[in-house]
Design an enzyme around this catalytic site. Structure first.
Site, PDB file in Angstrom:
ATOM      1  N   CYS A   2       0.817  -1.224   0.000  1.00 47.34           N
ATOM      2  CA  CYS A   2       0.000   0.000   0.000  1.00 47.34           C
ATOM      3  C   CYS A   2       0.850   1.274   0.000  1.00 47.34           C
ATOM      4  O   CYS A   2       0.653   2.176  -0.814  1.00 47.34           O
ATOM      5  CB  CYS A   2      -0.988  -0.011   1.167  1.00 47.34           C
ATOM      6  SG  CYS A   2      -0.236   0.080   2.809  1.00 47.34           S
ATOM      7  N   HIS A  54      -2.769   1.190   6.806  1.00 48.24           N
ATOM      8  CA  HIS A  54      -3.095   1.064   5.382  1.00 48.24           C
ATOM      9  C   HIS A  54      -3.283   2.466   4.821  1.00 48.24           C
ATOM     10  O   HIS A  54      -3.709   3.383   5.527  1.00 48.24           O
ATOM     11  CB  HIS A  54      -4.357   0.227   5.172  1.00 48.24           C
ATOM     12  CG  HIS A  54      -4.635  -0.061   3.722  1.00 48.24           C
ATOM     13  ND1 HIS A  54      -3.919  -0.994   3.013  1.00 48.24           N
ATOM     14  CD2 HIS A  54      -5.515   0.489   2.841  1.00 48.24           C
ATOM     15  CE1 HIS A  54      -4.363  -1.033   1.761  1.00 48.24           C
ATOM     16  NE2 HIS A  54      -5.329  -0.131   1.637  1.00 48.24           N
ATOM     17  N   HIS A  79      -5.751   1.912  -4.439  1.00 55.30           N
ATOM     18  CA  HIS A  79      -4.845   1.375  -3.422  1.00 55.30           C
ATOM     19  C   HIS A  79      -4.427  -0.039  -3.788  1.00 55.30           C
ATOM     20  O   HIS A  79      -5.015  -0.674  -4.679  1.00 55.30           O
ATOM     21  CB  HIS A  79      -5.505   1.405  -2.035  1.00 55.30           C
ATOM     22  CG  HIS A  79      -6.642   0.438  -1.869  1.00 55.30           C
ATOM     23  ND1 HIS A  79      -6.820  -0.330  -0.739  1.00 55.30           N
ATOM     24  CD2 HIS A  79      -7.674   0.111  -2.708  1.00 55.30           C
ATOM     25  CE1 HIS A  79      -7.909  -1.071  -0.869  1.00 55.30           C
ATOM     26  NE2 HIS A  79      -8.448  -0.827  -2.041  1.00 55.30           N
TER      27      HIS A  79
END
Length: 344
Positions: A260, A308, A320
């Site tokens: 990420c 994240h 993402h």
């Protein structure tokens, strides 16, 4: 724009009675419990199925957190290597100065030896030309001052070498600690992912979570999503769009695969902006704004620990790298609890 709350409970498949379905799920979860050691024996089949799916999400979340710690440890390792290189370069440069100063002192000592090194008072008494002697004495005094200055420089240079070597030794010890941390975090990630794979294999194929699903912790949000972002934010967004479909690879920063934070760092690098490596550091790489004011290119950090991160793409969506087994994609910005929005 309010995003609907998405339910991920799957409908009962036609052709399976409730009793057969319960038997299949109970067997799957029993196998999963052996792998995880966590499924409660008294849970109903439906509850156990939800627990299994939640366990996969939890393991992926834990793996992602460990991945960010891994990324941070790698970054620390790189900094320690740079410290060692700088300290070694400084010591080498100072050693050259020391060698020159020693050579200069050697020349001074040789000249003094050749002059006989006679006590100045005795030399004055023996001199047939006192005026000439006094001129020579003044020159000798100046030479003595130069030698004292050179000695002082030599001492300072030697102290700098000792300091540089001590710094290099400290950086080397820190580098060894960072190497151990990298290895430890890598083992943690691999263990979490391996347990998640075991759990997924234990479920019947038709009951496995869809790799294309968003997180089940969907929350309603109302970003504007219509106003244009900054020039560099839009450039980063264009780069992130080029990565759509590329696989999630833990610890990877592109261009073939990403985790990420690796995707965010790579995308902004294409826009000429250097972001830090971890999602926790990236959330502080600019000015924080309310989610309702998110613009394309803004960084959206998730969970309280920012483990994240994605990039707001407009229309209530982010780009993402979700988790292992999934590719870079669009998902609703409210797919998980949003902790912050950062405008770089």
């Amino acid at each position: 724009m309010r995003l609907p709350v998405v339910s991920h409970r799957r409908p009962t498949r036609p052709g399976l009675t409730r009793g057969v379905r319960a038997t299949v799920l109970s067997a799957a979860v029993a196998t999963a419990a052996t792998a995880l050691g966590s499924a409660p024996a008294s849970a109903s089949p439906e509850d156990t199925h939800e627990t299994a799916e939640e366990a996969v999400d939890r393991l992926y979340t834990e793996a992602e957190r460990a991945t960010e710690r891994y990324n941070g440890a790698l970054e620390d390792l790189g900094r320690q290597r740079e410290r060692i290189a700088r300290a070694q370069d400084a010591a080498a440069r100072t050693q050259e100065d020391v060698n020159q100063l020693r050579a200069s002192l050697g020349s001074m000592a040789g000249a003094q030896y050749r002059s006989g090194g006679i006590d100045p008072a005795v030399a004055l008494l023996l001199s047939s030309d006192p005026d000439t002697f006094l001129d020579r004495a003044a020159a000798l005094d100046r030479a003595g001052e130069r030698r004292a200055v050179t000695l002082s420089k030599l001492r300072r240079a030697q102290r700098r070498i000792a300091q540089s070597r001590a710094e290099a030794a400290g950086a080397l010890a820190a580098m060894e600690r960072d190497r151990a941390a990298v290895a430890r975090h890598k083992r943690t990630v691999e263990a979490r992912l391996d347990r998640a794979r075991q759990l997924l294999r234990a479920l019947p194929g038709t009951e496995r979570p869809d790799p294309g699903r968003a997180s089940r912790s969907v929350s309603p949000v109302t970003p504007t999503g219509d106003a244009p972002g900054s020039a560099r934010g839009l450039a980063a967004l264009m780069a992130a769009r080029q990565a759509l479909g590329r696989p999630y690879v833990w610890g990877a920063g592109g261009p073939a695969g990403f985790d990420c934070s690796g995707l965010m760092q790579w995308a902004y690098a294409q826009a000429g902006v250097a972001l830090p490596r971890t999602s926790q550091a990236q959330r502080y790489a600019g000015r924080m704004v309310p989610l309702s004011q998110a613009l394309p290119g803004d960084l959206v950090a998730y969970r309280a620990d920012a483990s994240h991160i994605g990039m707001y793409a407009g229309n209530g969506q982010v780009i993402h790298a979700p988790y292992p087994g999934a590719s870079v994609r669009y998902d609703p910005v409210g797919m998980m609890p949003v902790s912050s929005v950062t405008r770089v």
